[in-house]
Write an enzyme that holds these catalytic residues in place. Structure first.
Site, short mmCIF file in Angstrom:
data_model
loop_
_atom_site.label_atom_id
_atom_site.label_comp_id
_atom_site.label_asym_id
_atom_site.label_seq_id
_atom_site.Cartn_x
_atom_site.Cartn_y
_atom_site.Cartn_z
N GLY A 12 -30.89 35.52 -15.43
CA GLY A 12 -30.79 35.78 -13.98
C GLY A 12 -32.09 36.37 -13.46
O GLY A 12 -32.74 37.14 -14.16
N ARG A 74 -30.74 29.69 -17.14
CA ARG A 74 -30.03 30.31 -18.26
C ARG A 74 -30.00 29.37 -19.48
O ARG A 74 -29.21 29.56 -20.39
CB ARG A 74 -28.62 30.70 -17.84
CG ARG A 74 -28.57 31.81 -16.79
CD ARG A 74 -27.21 32.43 -16.68
NE ARG A 74 -27.09 33.43 -15.64
CZ ARG A 74 -27.43 34.71 -15.76
NH1 ARG A 74 -27.94 35.15 -16.89
NH2 ARG A 74 -27.27 35.56 -14.76
N ASP A 75 -30.86 28.35 -19.49
CA ASP A 75 -30.87 27.39 -20.61
C ASP A 75 -31.31 28.03 -21.92
O ASP A 75 -32.28 28.80 -21.95
CB ASP A 75 -31.83 26.24 -20.29
CG ASP A 75 -31.28 25.38 -19.17
OD1 ASP A 75 -30.15 24.89 -19.30
OD2 ASP A 75 -31.98 25.23 -18.14
N GLY A 111 -30.62 40.49 -22.25
CA GLY A 111 -30.11 40.40 -23.62
C GLY A 111 -30.11 38.99 -24.19
O GLY A 111 -30.53 38.78 -25.34
N ASP A 135 -28.80 44.84 -14.81
CA ASP A 135 -27.65 45.47 -15.50
C ASP A 135 -28.06 46.68 -16.35
O ASP A 135 -27.21 47.47 -16.73
CB ASP A 135 -26.97 44.45 -16.42
CG ASP A 135 -26.52 43.21 -15.68
OD1 ASP A 135 -26.37 43.28 -14.45
OD2 ASP A 135 -26.31 42.16 -16.32
N HIS A 179 -22.40 43.06 -15.10
CA HIS A 179 -21.83 42.34 -16.25
C HIS A 179 -20.88 43.29 -16.98
O HIS A 179 -20.02 43.86 -16.35
CB HIS A 179 -22.95 41.77 -17.12
CG HIS A 179 -22.50 40.71 -18.06
ND1 HIS A 179 -22.98 40.58 -19.33
CD2 HIS A 179 -21.59 39.74 -17.91
CE1 HIS A 179 -22.38 39.57 -19.93
NE2 HIS A 179 -21.53 39.04 -19.07
N ARG A 299 -9.98 47.36 2.23
CA ARG A 299 -10.87 46.20 2.41
C ARG A 299 -11.80 46.09 1.20
O ARG A 299 -12.09 47.10 0.56
CB ARG A 299 -11.72 46.37 3.66
CG ARG A 299 -10.94 46.33 4.96
CD ARG A 299 -10.49 44.90 5.27
NE ARG A 299 -9.90 44.81 6.58
CZ ARG A 299 -8.62 45.00 6.87
NH1 ARG A 299 -7.78 45.35 5.91
NH2 ARG A 299 -8.18 44.87 8.10
N GLN A 307 -27.77 42.23 -4.63
CA GLN A 307 -28.36 43.27 -5.47
C GLN A 307 -29.56 42.77 -6.27
O GLN A 307 -30.30 43.57 -6.84
CB GLN A 307 -27.30 43.80 -6.46
CG GLN A 307 -26.16 44.49 -5.76
CD GLN A 307 -24.90 44.51 -6.60
OE1 GLN A 307 -24.55 45.52 -7.16
NE2 GLN A 307 -24.23 43.38 -6.70
N ARG A 308 -29.72 41.45 -6.37
CA ARG A 308 -30.85 40.93 -7.15
C ARG A 308 -32.01 40.47 -6.26
O ARG A 308 -33.06 40.12 -6.77
CB ARG A 308 -30.39 39.73 -7.99
CG ARG A 308 -29.48 40.12 -9.11
CD ARG A 308 -29.50 39.22 -10.30
NE ARG A 308 -29.69 37.82 -10.12
CZ ARG A 308 -28.89 36.88 -10.63
NH1 ARG A 308 -27.81 37.23 -11.30
NH2 ARG A 308 -29.16 35.61 -10.50
O1 F6P Z 1 -27.31 39.77 -15.53
C1 F6P Z 1 -27.53 39.91 -14.18
C2 F6P Z 1 -26.31 39.47 -13.39
O2 F6P Z 1 -26.59 39.63 -12.01
C3 F6P Z 1 -25.01 40.19 -13.76
O3 F6P Z 1 -24.92 41.46 -13.16
C4 F6P Z 1 -24.01 39.21 -13.27
O4 F6P Z 1 -22.80 39.34 -14.01
C5 F6P Z 1 -24.66 37.88 -13.56
O5 F6P Z 1 -26.04 38.11 -13.63
C6 F6P Z 1 -24.41 36.82 -12.51
O6 F6P Z 1 -24.97 35.64 -12.97
P1 F6P Z 1 -25.29 34.38 -12.07
O7 F6P Z 1 -26.43 34.71 -11.15
O8 F6P Z 1 -25.64 33.32 -13.05
O9 F6P Z 1 -24.05 34.10 -11.28
#
Ligand code: F6P
Length: 382
Positions: A12, A74-75, A111, A135, A179, A299, A307-308
């Protein structure tokens, strides 16, 4: 002769990846006169030979940019989708590494990436990694880059949810990524003043959560903020997952292939997958159940990929830059098969064998857990 190094980002995306690419590249070019080649979209780009030369110009202006200029995926080298098939493409990756005359390959990731990179190291490639993920669950490093930015975003979200929860006298359940690790939810929950924080490491009892909200109501607080990690689980589900994981480990212990072994693995894996599927709706179910048990409106806000995204924080830029620069030093020294970890103010090369296969979750006696309890936050267990 000057060295050539490759660099790729996998898993990710995460704020700070570009700062790390820039840190590695600037030090490698500026201090050691190396050539730097970037590969697109993680291990897939190396497999498909999609590369870009990273010179000073390409590395300029990217420090503050979110995501990764190289793209990611993610390959996995040993399980890649090619057409309609899933194939082991490790040999092709090894061949392309040599065709590019690489002296080292830098893999930036969490990881899963550490594990894939280690596999390539065992194939004889000079691999070196950096720890990235929002994470914060990579073992053997104090912290990963991306975490601080995501923590800030989740905290700001919880701050903002307070005024609307307060105005409507509602419960607001806010789902935080992470995660299977609770660092983000716990950190942002404490920093943002959540009243309940639920993390994967501490399975919760729904009645305990409901009672803590009722108790707040009785003592004059008409709203509650519940910060829940995406991997948090009620006790019964956590116990079922543990059973399935134990059964899987047991089935795998049998060395000899047999129909019984295969069935054991398949069944327990199916059970684990089913629990994971249920988790994708768990926050909505939690909110409904709290509404039912407290008679208060509830709600849900799912923060998700917000968050990313966007600009990395100063702390992430600093961390990514210093680990990146240390990575160039380590390549120059000729040390490989390591991850450059954060160790206080220092950077430390940790053998990949000590990193992979471990996940850094929140210890139950961690100071953040103690702090949350001390200030009266419910963690859903007592
Ligand atoms: O590992 C980072 C992360 O954002 C996790 O917090 C989350 O579970 C996962 O990636 C989401 O993955 P994707 O962007 O593939 O949906």
């Amino acid at each position: 002769m000057s060295k050539t190094i490759g660099i790729l980002t996998a898993g990710g995306d995460s704020p700070g990846l570009n700062a790390a690419i820039r840190g590695v590249g600037k030090a490698a070019i500026g201090v050691y006169g190396m050539h730097v080649v970037g590969f697109r979209d993680g291990f897939r780009g190396l497999m498909e030979n999609r590369s870009v030369a990273l010179d000073r110009g390409q590395l300029s202006g990217i420090l503050t940019v979110g995501g990764t200029i190289l793209g990611t995926s993610r390959d996995k080298p040993h399980k890649m989708t090619v057409g309609q098939q899933t194939l082991d493409m490790t040999d092709v990756i090894v061949e392309n590494y040599h065709n590019h005359h690489l002296d080292a390959l830098v893999c930036l990731g969490g990881g899963g990436t550490q594990k894939n990179a280690y596999r390539l190291h065992k194939q004889g490639l000079n691999i070196i990694t950096l720890p990235k993920t929002i994470d914060n669950d990579v073992a053997m490093t104090d912290v990963t880059f991306g975490f601080d930015t995501a923590l800030g975003i989740a905290t700001e979200a919880i701050d903002r949810l307070h005024s609307t929860a307060h105005s409507h006298h509602r419960i607001i359940v806010v789902e935080v990524m992470g995660h299977n690790a609770g660092w983000l939810a716990l950190g942002a929950g404490i920093a943002g003043g959540a009243d309940v924080i639920l993390i994967p490491e501490i399975p919760y009892d729904i009645e305990v959560v409901a009672e803590s909200i009722r108790q707040r109501h009785r003592t004059g607080s008409s709203f509650s903020i519940v910060a829940v990690s995406e991997g948090a689980m009620p006790r019964e589900r956590a116990a079922a997952l543990q059973d399935a994981e134990d059964a899987l480990a047991e089935a795998r212990k049998h060395k000899r292939k047999s129909r019984e072994r295969d069935k054991g693995i398949k069944d327990s894996q199916a059970r684990i997958d089913e629990i994971a599927t249920h988790l994708s709706n768990a926050t909505l179910a939690l909110s409904d159940e709290l509404e039912r048990r407290t008679n208060l409106e509830s709600r849900v806000t799912i923060l998700g990929h917000l968050q990313r995204g966007g600009t990395p924080s100063a702390a992430d830029r600093l961390l990514a830059t210093r680990l990146g620069a240390a990575c160039a030093d380590t390549i120059h020294e000729g040390t490989f098969g390591v991850m450059i970890a954060a160790d206080g103010a220092e950077a430390r090369a940790v053998p990949l064998g000590e990193v992979v296969g471990k996940r850094k979750t929140v210890p139950l006696d961690h100071p953040w857990v103690k702090t949350a309890r001390s200030i009266g936050v419910s963690l859903g267990d007592t």
